[in-house]
Design a protein around this motif. Structure first.
Motif: not given
Ligand SMILES: [Zn+2]
Lengths: 327, 280
Positions: A203-204, A223-226, A231, A234-236, A248-250, B85, B90, B170, B174, B177
């Protein structure tokens, strides 16, 4: 390679490797010829290894990116750069070993180098906060990048961080400000720059040294935002769903290349960079030369214009002029 | 009995009382736990009349607070996020977007346009914390970059009011970001063009938003007691395994540590902005 830590999904490979070792020592002690059986086993090992590494899931690749024996920035710096002169401290508050900064040469050519350092032994890990840099680390990196601009040498950054340090002191000293200042500053630095994601692009904390003309990623890096765990939490609402989140985040090298986030993938030896460090390092060296050569042959104004446009155009959205008045 | 004469009540009693009240007429203040007439709150721009706690303001409410009457003209209102993406969590991102749009009446988490403060034109952006926590996806990044372009073209100051608990979005991975890069690159153009940028931070401004455009103001101010920082307090507490001190990452904390020019109450916000833009 016998004393390497192996990952769970490598079990079928490890099992065959053990069989081969056992058979070898058996043949030796009993003085019998097992060449035929051995070559059969080698063939089988090759087939199994090929299959395992060709079908790695994103979450398994994250495990490789985080492998305790994966080469870190200092390993690459030591191997690739001669006459390395390290810069320490941000000249404002203190030094931060989580970001290594300095100048060094490859084949007589000088580069500015910034890299996250995770730390190999426990003492170094603690000092580096496991690769999580503080604001003073980002400010030191900025000091180096300004010197690179002044001396007209290209900048190479090695990205390998779970994220910027999450703690009281980092907040007090302006973690967000330090990262934001670097991101903005790097857009107008008048010297070519290249980032290489060698492990974790968190991330940052990664982007704080990652806004460059060229971004390359090593095959098994992400390389990911979180983080996948973050993730999932928070989401699951379940940290154990990190594997689902990683998909999921690719976040894997090929996804990033397809989306235009990175410019190139640097191949790793099979099983990951730690399996053959020299080969990995040589691939990095070739990539550095290829891209800095390209960048240096472009007029600086053109390079800056391209850099700006590259980041100005990141991401797609939907725009329908027909709907303009509905709102 | 008017609200300001009522004796303070315990939370439990208020909960009981609230249940008997018709929905949508009253709200409970997060600061003092008093129940307040919604009409009174709205007239007071969501500042609690008894404790001056600043409740969340929607983007359009912020426009009426800060812009001259009928001066605001929205731009790029047709920009919509796409599911880059093919995100499957969920809930799918597409469903999430549709729900949030229905809930807020906005296409995404930001409103941008041109308006006037005491007759002076400004390029104005305000995020809406109700839309996926005001997080920055590609649309938020793009609309900010375009607002910066407008500021440069029209030679007017830029004002961005930030409020995002999530920072990056999220669901866009990316690409989200990369909006830190996009907005920061845009602001560096603004600096080259010599235009003023005032960053206004509201509760909460965290993570990716704070690590990009929100931190890059020439003048940076915040509403009182807003939560502002890089890492969320819960994550920090989990990392260091101890409770954070009272007021950590508050506006007042940032002012003390040298990251804000001023803490400005909502009621004085327009006058403050007007004064700053009149200087240049
Ligand atoms: Zn109150």
């Amino acid at each position: 390679m016998g004393n390497e830590e192996r990952l769970n999904f490598e079990a079928p490979i490890v099992e065959l490797e053990k069989k081969i070792e056992d058979l070898k020592s058996f043949a030796e002690s009993e003085k019998i010829d097992c060449e035929e059986e051995l070559s059969m086993l080698y063939l089988k090992l090759e087939a199994v290894a090929k299959n395992v590494y060709a079908s790695l899931t994103p979450w398994q690749k994250v495990q490789i990116a985080r492998h305790p024996q994966r080469p870190y920035s200092r390993d690459y710096i030591d191997y690739l750069f001669e006459d390395f002169v390290e810069m320490r401290g941000d000249k404002k508050f203190s030094d931060d070993p989580a970001l290594v900064c300095g100048f060094g040469k490859i084949d007589g050519k000088t580069f500015a180098i910034v890299g996250h350092q995770k730390g190999r032994d426990i003492k170094e890990k603690m000092a580096c906060h496991f690769g999580c840099a503080h604001p003073e680390g980002y400010r030191k990196a900025w000091r180096l990048m300004k010197l690179a601009e002044k001396m007209k040498v290209p900048i190479i950054t090695f990205i390998d961080t779970p994220g910027a340090y999450p703690g009281i002191s980092a907040e007090e000293r302006g973690q967000s400000e330090a990262i934001a200042a670097n991101i903005m500053g790097m857009t107008t630095l008048r010297t070519p720059s290249m980032a290489i994601i060698i492990g974790e692009g968190g991330s940052g904390g990664a982007l704080g040294i990652g806004l460059t003309d060229i971004v390359a990623i090593m095959e098994n890096s992400y390389y990911s935002v979180i983080s996948p765990e973050g993730c999932a939490a928070i989401l699951w609402r379940d940290k154990d769903k990190a594997s689902e989140a990683a998909s999921a985040l690719k976040i894997m090298s090929k996804d990033l290349l397809d989306m235009g986030i990175v410019d190139d993938i640097i191949q790793e030896p099979r099983g990951g960079a730690h399996r053959n460090f020299k080969k990995a390092a040589e691939n990095i060296k070739a990539s550095i030369f290829k891209y800095t050569h390209i960048c240096e042959n472009v007029a600086i104004e053109t390079l800056l214009d391209r850099r700006y446009k590259k980041y100005r155009q990141m991401g797609q959205f939907h725009e329908s002029p027909m709907l303009k008045d509905v709102n | 009995m008017p609200w300001f004469l009522r004796p303070k009540k315990s939370i439990k009693n208020l909960e009981l009382k609230r249940k008997s009240l018709p929905d949508g007429l009253w709200s409970r203040c997060d600061g003092c736990y008093e129940t307040v007439f919604n009409k009174v709150l709205r007239e007071n721009f969501m500042v609690c009349p008894s404790c001056e706690h600043h409740l969340t303001l929607s983007a359009w409410q912020r426009v009426s607070l800060l812009m001259d009457k009928d001066s605001f003209e929205e731009h790029d209102s047709d920009l919509e996020s796409v599911d880059l993406l093919g995100f499957k969590g969920v809930k799918s991102y597409k469903d999430k977007l549709r729900d949030e749009q229905k809930k807020t009446g906005l296409k995404d988490a930001i409103l941008t346009g041109i308006g006037k403060i005491d007759g002076r034109e400004v390029s104005f952006c305000v995020t809406d914390a109700r839309f996926i926590m005001g997080s920055m996806g590609v649309v938020v990044g793009e609309k900010i970059a375009r607002a910066v372009d407008r500021s440069i073209e029209r030679k007017v100051p830029l004002i961005i009011v930030s409020g995002s608990g999530g920072g990056a979005r999220m669901y866009e991975g990316i690409n989200s970001l990369m909006q830190l890069a996009k907005t920061s690159a845009a602001i560096s153009k603004l600096n080259q063009a010599g235009q003023l940028y005032i960053s206004v931070l509201t509760n909460p401004t965290m993570a990716g938003i704070m690590a990009s455009f929100a931190s890059l103001g020439d003048i940076t101010i915040a509403e009182p007691k807003a939560l502002i920082g890089f890492t969320g307090p819960r994550v920090i507490e989990q990392t260091i395994k101890q409770k954070l001190p009272e007021g950590f990452q508050s506006s007042e904390f940032l002012l003390e540590h040298g990251f804000l020019d001023e803490v400005v109450a909502r009621g004085q916000m327009k006058d403050y902005l007007s004064k700053v833009i009149s200087l240049f």
